[in-house]
Design a protein around this motif. Structure first.
Motif, PDB file in Angstrom:
ATOM      1  N   GLN A 196       0.818  -1.026  -0.542  1.00 54.71           N
ATOM      2  CA  GLN A 196      -0.169  -0.019  -0.088  1.00 54.71           C
ATOM      3  C   GLN A 196       0.940   1.536   0.093  1.00 54.71           C
ATOM      4  O   GLN A 196       0.902   2.169   0.901  1.00 54.71           O
ATOM      5  N   VAL A 197       1.471   1.491  -1.155  1.00 55.69           N
ATOM      6  CA  VAL A 197       2.164   2.019  -0.812  1.00 55.69           C
ATOM      7  C   VAL A 197       1.993   3.537  -2.234  1.00 55.69           C
ATOM      8  O   VAL A 197       3.409   4.632  -2.781  1.00 55.69           O
ATOM      9  N   TRP A 198       1.444   3.398  -3.138  1.00 53.54           N
ATOM     10  CA  TRP A 198       1.220   3.650  -4.613  1.00 53.54           C
ATOM     11  C   TRP A 198       0.456   4.779  -4.099  1.00 53.54           C
ATOM     12  O   TRP A 198       0.617   6.113  -5.540  1.00 53.54           O
ATOM     13  N   GLU A 199      -0.043   5.688  -2.668  1.00 51.92           N
ATOM     14  CA  GLU A 199       0.056   7.271  -3.008  1.00 51.92           C
ATOM     15  C   GLU A 199       0.848   8.048  -2.038  1.00 51.92           C
ATOM     16  O   GLU A 199       0.768   9.332  -1.817  1.00 51.92           O
ATOM     17  N   THR A 200       1.865   7.599  -1.653  1.00 54.07           N
ATOM     18  CA  THR A 200       3.351   7.789  -1.455  1.00 54.07           C
ATOM     19  C   THR A 200       4.414   8.717  -1.621  1.00 54.07           C
ATOM     20  O   THR A 200       4.710   8.319  -3.604  1.00 54.07           O
ATOM     21  N   ASP A 201       5.580   8.478  -2.022  1.00 52.53           N
ATOM     22  CA  ASP A 201       6.222   8.938  -2.086  1.00 52.53           C
ATOM     23  C   ASP A 201       6.968   8.244  -3.563  1.00 52.53           C
ATOM     24  O   ASP A 201       7.907   8.335  -4.667  1.00 52.53           O
ATOM     25  N   VAL A 202       6.676   7.213  -2.705  1.00 50.36           N
ATOM     26  CA  VAL A 202       6.564   5.684  -3.727  1.00 50.36           C
ATOM     27  C   VAL A 202       6.997   5.855  -4.976  1.00 50.36           C
ATOM     28  O   VAL A 202       7.454   5.187  -6.500  1.00 50.36           O
ATOM     29  N   ALA A 203       5.899   6.544  -5.282  1.00 59.07           N
ATOM     30  CA  ALA A 203       4.848   6.483  -6.921  1.00 59.07           C
ATOM     31  C   ALA A 203       6.180   7.404  -7.467  1.00 59.07           C
ATOM     32  O   ALA A 203       5.615   7.832  -8.791  1.00 59.07           O
ATOM     33  N   ARG A 204       6.184   8.649  -6.852  1.00 57.38           N
ATOM     34  CA  ARG A 204       7.475   9.319  -7.671  1.00 57.38           C
ATOM     35  C   ARG A 204       9.006   8.907  -7.601  1.00 57.38           C
ATOM     36  O   ARG A 204       9.481   7.683  -7.522  1.00 57.38           O
ATOM     37  N   TYR A 205       9.992  10.140  -7.491  1.00 55.02           N
ATOM     38  CA  TYR A 205      11.538   9.092  -6.831  1.00 55.02           C
ATOM     39  C   TYR A 205      11.688   8.363  -5.742  1.00 55.02           C
ATOM     40  O   TYR A 205      13.209   7.804  -5.907  1.00 55.02           O
ATOM     41  N   GLY A 206      11.267   8.175  -5.191  1.00 53.39           N
ATOM     42  CA  GLY A 206      11.061   6.911  -4.000  1.00 53.39           C
ATOM     43  C   GLY A 206      10.876   6.014  -4.507  1.00 53.39           C
ATOM     44  O   GLY A 206      11.341   4.468  -3.651  1.00 53.39           O
ATOM     45  N   ILE A 207      11.124   5.258  -5.868  1.00 51.20           N
ATOM     46  CA  ILE A 207      10.414   3.836  -6.356  1.00 51.20           C
ATOM     47  C   ILE A 207      11.900   3.684  -5.707  1.00 51.20           C
ATOM     48  O   ILE A 207      12.579   2.489  -5.611  1.00 51.20           O
ATOM     49  N   ASP A 208      12.732   3.833  -6.711  1.00 46.23           N
ATOM     50  CA  ASP A 208      14.184   2.593  -6.187  1.00 46.23           C
ATOM     51  C   ASP A 208      14.363   2.696  -5.235  1.00 46.23           C
ATOM     52  O   ASP A 208      14.952   1.145  -4.797  1.00 46.23           O
ATOM     53  N   ILE A 209      14.606   3.809  -4.059  1.00 45.37           N
ATOM     54  CA  ILE A 209      15.172   3.250  -2.623  1.00 45.37           C
ATOM     55  C   ILE A 209      14.204   2.358  -2.007  1.00 45.37           C
ATOM     56  O   ILE A 209      14.445   1.331  -1.994  1.00 45.37           O
ATOM     57  N   TRP A 210      13.550   2.201  -2.936  1.00 46.21           N
ATOM     58  CA  TRP A 210      11.961   1.283  -1.841  1.00 46.21           C
ATOM     59  C   TRP A 210      12.457  -0.061  -2.581  1.00 46.21           C
ATOM     60  O   TRP A 210      12.214  -1.425  -2.020  1.00 46.21           O
ATOM     61  N   MET A 211      12.367  -0.144  -3.920  1.00 49.58           N
ATOM     62  CA  MET A 211      12.017  -1.803  -4.399  1.00 49.58           C
ATOM     63  C   MET A 211      14.239  -2.379  -3.772  1.00 49.58           C
ATOM     64  O   MET A 211      13.890  -3.240  -3.773  1.00 49.58           O
ATOM     65  N   THR A 212      14.926  -1.664  -3.876  1.00 51.28           N
ATOM     66  CA  THR A 212      16.042  -2.408  -3.745  1.00 51.28           C
ATOM     67  C   THR A 212      16.052  -2.161  -2.235  1.00 51.28           C
ATOM     68  O   THR A 212      16.685  -3.542  -1.590  1.00 51.28           O
ATOM     69  N   THR A 213      15.474  -1.529  -1.084  1.00 50.80           N
ATOM     70  CA  THR A 213      15.491  -1.725   0.627  1.00 50.80           C
ATOM     71  C   THR A 213      14.566  -2.853   0.380  1.00 50.80           C
ATOM     72  O   THR A 213      14.887  -4.166   1.165  1.00 50.80           O
ATOM     73  N   THR A 214      13.380  -3.269  -0.398  1.00 46.67           N
ATOM     74  CA  THR A 214      12.190  -4.174   0.293  1.00 46.67           C
ATOM     75  C   THR A 214      13.420  -5.701  -0.607  1.00 46.67           C
ATOM     76  O   THR A 214      12.970  -6.522   0.752  1.00 46.67           O
ATOM     77  N   ALA A 215      14.001  -5.623  -1.189  1.00 47.21           N
ATOM     78  CA  ALA A 215      14.432  -6.505  -1.968  1.00 47.21           C
ATOM     79  C   ALA A 215      14.943  -6.810  -0.741  1.00 47.21           C
ATOM     80  O   ALA A 215      15.404  -8.856  -0.674  1.00 47.21           O
TER      81      ALA A 215
END
Ligand SMILES: Nc1nc2c(ncn2[C@@H]2O[C@H](COP(=O)(O)OP(=O)(O)OP(=O)(O)O)[C@@H](O)[C@H]2O)c(=O)[nH]1
Ligand SMILES: [Mg+2]
Length: 411
Positions: A196-215
């Motif tokens: 449930q992150v798609w209304e946050t900064d993950v939908a913008r440039y937060g995506i890369d750090i979010w993908m790497t950290t969750t992986a």
């Protein structure tokens, strides 16, 4: 299958027609008509050469570019058998929403491996597709991050914060956690879609750090792909990286809360398996205007003084005040001070001493200050010297100071 939420009718019709794929190359774009054709062409060659027996597709996920980016993609020739879609995603405008559409397409087609590459890359070669996607398809990796050499003035958010923090927090030496060019499995893409992150900064440039950290945190097997040099339409860090910084670092801080149980107990750093060769060479230079970054530090310290008073410890506040008062000639922003400033901000974010957007707004001028310091330290150095003397020195300082952060986290 996950619910489809960000795909338009053209994408749905294309999925019905293509039905399945083994490997997908996703390319996010916004106003990249001048550069995207090269990326599509190289992706097509890479799929054809390195995945000859796989069913392959290229998906351009565009943010409604007015410059004809999608038409350029459609008009770029690719090898027979490679399917191509250029579509406009729906939802919050941003790179993360573009990726979400790519994940939905990967899930709908049952893709086993997915590669994403930026649309402004000039140094991409066909082997990038193999290095990023091959380990996923053939060796059971869940996530592949890029390993390339960038000019010392490029990647200042990476060098100053996402690399040192990712390595220090999670104990994995991922050198380019927000490089933008990644490989990942269909499994992790489906998991990302449930979050449930798609209304946050993950939908913008937060995506890369979010993908790497969750992986990393969710225990997927992580590797790094040696890709040589990264040359792209780099931005002058003095003028255009403020919003990106807030989105990336705000996401990093919110993930620190989510995964605190994990990182609080990590004390050492593990290397990451390398696919391909260690990169070498000297990329073309990225300009930076030091006087502008120092001016932004000074103005920002003043205009955010009420916030900074609540965020920074008295000692750190005094230290950055002294730094801002030095002239450009002798300007320096030591990595120790920077690491402690970052820790103060992470703690303020966790303790909600102010609304998140105010905290991030107050941090941007300090990032400009540290960027000026890094540029000064790097003066006269080539890429290899910069890596050794500036970047690696700084990451060791973060690791050495980690106990200070750990001690304060649960206070
Ligand atoms: N669809 C879509 N794509 C975007 C958006 N913003 C950025 N992108 C794409 O995301 C990729 C990376 O964006 P860049 O602006 O090059 O960022 P970067 O290279 O990570 O950052 P710098 O190092 O600052 O240049 C590019 O392919 C952009 O076209 C957006 O709002 N929508
Ligand atoms: Mg770029």
């Amino acid at each position: 299958m996950n619910q489809i939420t960000v795909l338009r009718d053209d994408a749905r019709a294309w999925i019905d027609q293509v039905r399945s794929a083994d490997v997908i190359v996703g390319i996010p774009s916004y106003k990249n008509a001048a550069t995207i054709s090269h990326v599509v062409q190289v992706a097509g060659e890479g799929l054809d050469k390195y995945f000859p027996d796989a069913k392959a597709a290229i998906v351009n996920s565009d943010g409604g570019s007015p410059d004809g980016t999608r038409d350029v993609v459609r008009n770029t020739p690719v090898p027979a058998g490679v399917h191509v879609l250029a579509t406009e995603y729906q939802g919050l405008a941003g790179k993360g929403s573009a990726f979400r559409a790519i994940f939905e397409i990967a899930a709908a087609l049952g893709a086993k491996a997915c590669v994403v590459v930026d649309s402004d890359l000039r140094s991409i070669t066909p082997v990038w597709i193999d290095r990023l996607g091959g380990p996923i398809l053939r060796e059971g990796f869940g996530y592949i991050a890029p390993l390339y050499i960038r000019h010392k003035h490029d990647g200042t958010i990476t060098n100053n914060i996402t690399y040192p923090m990712t390595r220090m927090l999670y104990g994995l030496d991922v050198r380019q956690p927000i490089g933008g060019d990644f490989g990942f499995s269909g499994e992790i893409a489906r998991w990302w879609l449930t979050q449930q992150v798609w209304e946050t900064d993950v939908a913008r440039y937060g995506i890369d750090i979010w993908m790497t950290t969750t992986a990393i945190a969710e225990g997927f097997r992580v590797g790094q792909a040696g890709l040589g040099l990264k040359v792209h339409d780099a931005k002058d860090p003095a003028s255009s990286l403020g919003p990106m910084f807030s989105q990336v670092v705000g996401t990093l801080f919110s993930l620190m809360r989510r995964y605190a149980d994990l990182w609080l107990s990590v004390r050492s750093v593990q290397p990451v398996p390398l696919v391909g060769e260690l990169p070498q060479g000297e990329p073309e230079s990225v300009p930076v205007t030091v006087s502008v970054t120092i001016a932004k530090l000074r103005d920002g310290l003043w205009s955010n003084s009420r916030s900074l008073d609540k965020i920074l410890s008295a000692e750190q506040y005094r230290a950055v005040g002294d730094i801002a008062a030095t002239d450009e000639e002798s300007f320096a922003f030591p990595a120790e001070t920077w690491a402690r400033v970052v820790f103060d901000f992470a703690l303020a974010y966790k303790n909600e001493v102010l609304p998140a957007d105010q905290i991030m707004a107050a941090m941007v001028p300090l990032y400009y200050g540290r960027t000026a310091g890094l540029v000064k330290e790097a003066s006269g150095m080539n890429a290899e010297e910069f890596e050794r003397h500036v970047v690696q020195t700084q990451v060791e300082i973060f690791l050495k100071l980690k106990p200070e952060l750990v001690a304060q986290w649960d206070e």
